[in-house]
Design an enzyme around this catalytic site. Structure first.
Site, short mmCIF file in Angstrom:
data_model
loop_
_atom_site.label_atom_id
_atom_site.label_comp_id
_atom_site.label_asym_id
_atom_site.label_seq_id
_atom_site.Cartn_x
_atom_site.Cartn_y
_atom_site.Cartn_z
N ARG A 39 0.83 -1.19 0.00
CA ARG A 39 0.00 0.00 0.00
C ARG A 39 0.88 1.26 0.00
O ARG A 39 2.05 1.21 0.39
CB ARG A 39 -0.91 0.01 1.23
CG ARG A 39 -1.80 -1.23 1.37
CD ARG A 39 -2.55 -1.19 2.68
NE ARG A 39 -3.44 -2.33 2.85
CZ ARG A 39 -3.10 -3.48 3.42
NH1 ARG A 39 -1.86 -3.63 3.90
NH2 ARG A 39 -3.97 -4.47 3.54
N LYS A 84 -1.50 -2.92 8.05
CA LYS A 84 -2.64 -2.54 8.89
C LYS A 84 -2.65 -3.37 10.15
O LYS A 84 -2.25 -4.54 10.15
CB LYS A 84 -3.95 -2.75 8.12
CG LYS A 84 -4.17 -1.75 6.98
CD LYS A 84 -5.52 -1.93 6.35
CE LYS A 84 -5.80 -0.87 5.29
NZ LYS A 84 -7.14 -1.02 4.68
N HIS A 110 -3.16 2.91 -5.90
CA HIS A 110 -3.78 1.62 -5.60
C HIS A 110 -3.97 0.79 -6.86
O HIS A 110 -4.09 -0.44 -6.80
CB HIS A 110 -5.11 1.84 -4.89
CG HIS A 110 -5.34 0.87 -3.77
ND1 HIS A 110 -4.56 0.83 -2.63
CD2 HIS A 110 -6.25 -0.12 -3.60
CE1 HIS A 110 -4.98 -0.12 -1.83
NE2 HIS A 110 -6.01 -0.71 -2.39
N ARG A 112 -1.36 -1.65 -7.10
CA ARG A 112 -1.62 -2.80 -6.22
C ARG A 112 -2.56 -3.78 -6.90
O ARG A 112 -2.34 -4.99 -6.86
CB ARG A 112 -2.20 -2.29 -4.90
CG ARG A 112 -2.46 -3.34 -3.84
CD ARG A 112 -2.72 -2.63 -2.50
NE ARG A 112 -3.36 -3.45 -1.50
CZ ARG A 112 -2.72 -4.25 -0.66
NH1 ARG A 112 -1.40 -4.36 -0.74
NH2 ARG A 112 -3.37 -4.94 0.25
N HIS A 141 -3.59 -9.32 3.46
CA HIS A 141 -5.01 -9.36 3.81
C HIS A 141 -5.26 -10.39 4.88
O HIS A 141 -4.72 -11.50 4.84
CB HIS A 141 -5.86 -9.71 2.58
CG HIS A 141 -5.92 -8.61 1.57
ND1 HIS A 141 -6.16 -8.84 0.24
CD2 HIS A 141 -5.76 -7.27 1.70
CE1 HIS A 141 -6.15 -7.69 -0.41
NE2 HIS A 141 -5.93 -6.73 0.46
N TYR A 177 -10.22 -7.35 -4.22
CA TYR A 177 -9.16 -6.48 -4.71
C TYR A 177 -8.65 -6.93 -6.08
O TYR A 177 -7.90 -6.22 -6.73
CB TYR A 177 -7.99 -6.46 -3.73
CG TYR A 177 -8.08 -5.39 -2.68
CD1 TYR A 177 -7.14 -4.37 -2.61
CD2 TYR A 177 -9.10 -5.39 -1.75
CE1 TYR A 177 -7.22 -3.40 -1.64
CE2 TYR A 177 -9.19 -4.43 -0.77
CZ TYR A 177 -8.25 -3.43 -0.72
OH TYR A 177 -8.34 -2.46 0.24
#
Length: 315
Positions: A161, A185, A261, A264, A287, A296
């Site tokens: 990211r 994250k 993005h 990505r 993820h 995604y």
């Protein structure tokens, strides 16, 4: 992500005490956000949660937890639909309010069971934008040598990211093992491999370009640890990366609206089209749930055609 008014700082206070038998949402919200901070959630995530909850409270949300039920939440979501907000934005509101309600239930505050049973609103699946090989090469050709070109190669070559890219430190790069340590994250670290193009660009950048971009000594040692710096000789921000890609996007012939993005999405799509296992792509993207990886990435018509030709029984 939300209204124009920024979130207020998370207030530190005592545990919520019922007022005349009621539990004010405002006080509970402070306690919830404080717990998220203690549990290591990123400041960006906490601000997003608070922004969503502030918007809910400003636009007719309930004042006390006892008033929050399935009917009330459906009313709020329906009003946002009438405002013309996107499916993703409305889904985000649901996620935040439901997470808040779940936390209240775990803390044994009175929560209507109907809220906890609510299912999320549907989000229309859209094919993710990706860059073609020609567009990526055009971006490489127009990007300046140094961190702009390297940032593109790392984003495309690792699928990380933008926030993860900007958070990279010099010590996160392992040229011997061709990996980069990423803080994702939820403060979760993962090792992501990169290929020869990114390795060559990294080596060039570290030996020739980075030293000329270092901030002044008074910035302190923390400022020197960043891997990338902007033209003001400060650690690179997400805004810097987005602005850089936007400048080079037009020269590459990529459609307007594509973003970092998109690299990505391109990374994941190229892996899948090359035969990579979806579970492996999930690990590379960082993820938690496989279903997130599926949203995604999209399966191109070309790949569908190949699968059909290989798997369909022939007479």
């Amino acid at each position: 992500m939300g209204g124009a008014i920024g979130p207020a700082p998370v207030e530190v206070g005592v545990r919520v005490q019922p007022l005349r038998g009621l539990h004010p949402v405002r006080a509970l919200l402070r306690e919830w956000l404080l717990e998220l901070k203690v549990m290591g959630r990123s400041q960006r995530t906490i601000e997003w949660y608070q922004q969503k909850m502030d918007w809910y409270r400003r636009t007719g949300g309930v004042e006390n937890l006892e008033e929050l039920n399935a009917f009330e939440l459906k009313r709020f979501l329906a009003e946002q639909q009438e405002r013309g907000l996107s499916d993703n934005t409305i889904h985000g509101f649901f996620q935040v309010i439901k997470s808040f309600a779940n936390w209240c239930a775990r803390e044994e505050y009175p929560v209507a069971p109907s809220v906890l049973r609510m299912r999320p609103p549907k989000v229309a699946l859209k094919e993710m934008s990706t860059y073609t090989g020609e567009q990526v090469q055009a971006i490489f050709d127009t990007a300046k040598v140094g961190w702009p070109q390297l940032a593109v190669k790392i984003l495309l070559g690792t699928g990380i990211r933008v926030g993860e890219l900007c958070g990279l430190r010099l010590g996160d790069v392992d040229l011997a093992g061709d990996t980069v340590r990423v803080l994702g994250k939820g403060a979760k670290q993962r090792l992501v491999p990169f290929g020869e193009p990114a390795r060559a660009a990294l080596l060039e950048y570290l030996t020739r370009s980075r030293s000329s971009m270092l901030p002044a000594p008074e910035a302190g040692p923390a400022g020197l640890e960043a891997l990338f710096f902007n033209r003001r000789r400060r650690p690179m921000t997400q805004r810097d990366v987005r602005g850089m890609l936007e400048r080079y996007r037009a020269g590459a012939g990529a459609p307007a609206g594509t973003s970092p993005h998109t690299l990505r999405h391109s990374f994941a799509t190229h892996l899948l089209e090359g035969g990579a296992d979806l579970r492996a792509v999930q690990e590379l993207l960082g993820h938690v749930a496989l279903t997130t990886t599926q949203t995604y990435t999209h399966v191109s018509n070309e790949r569908l055609r190949r699968v059909y030709q290989q798997a369909h029984p022939r007479a």
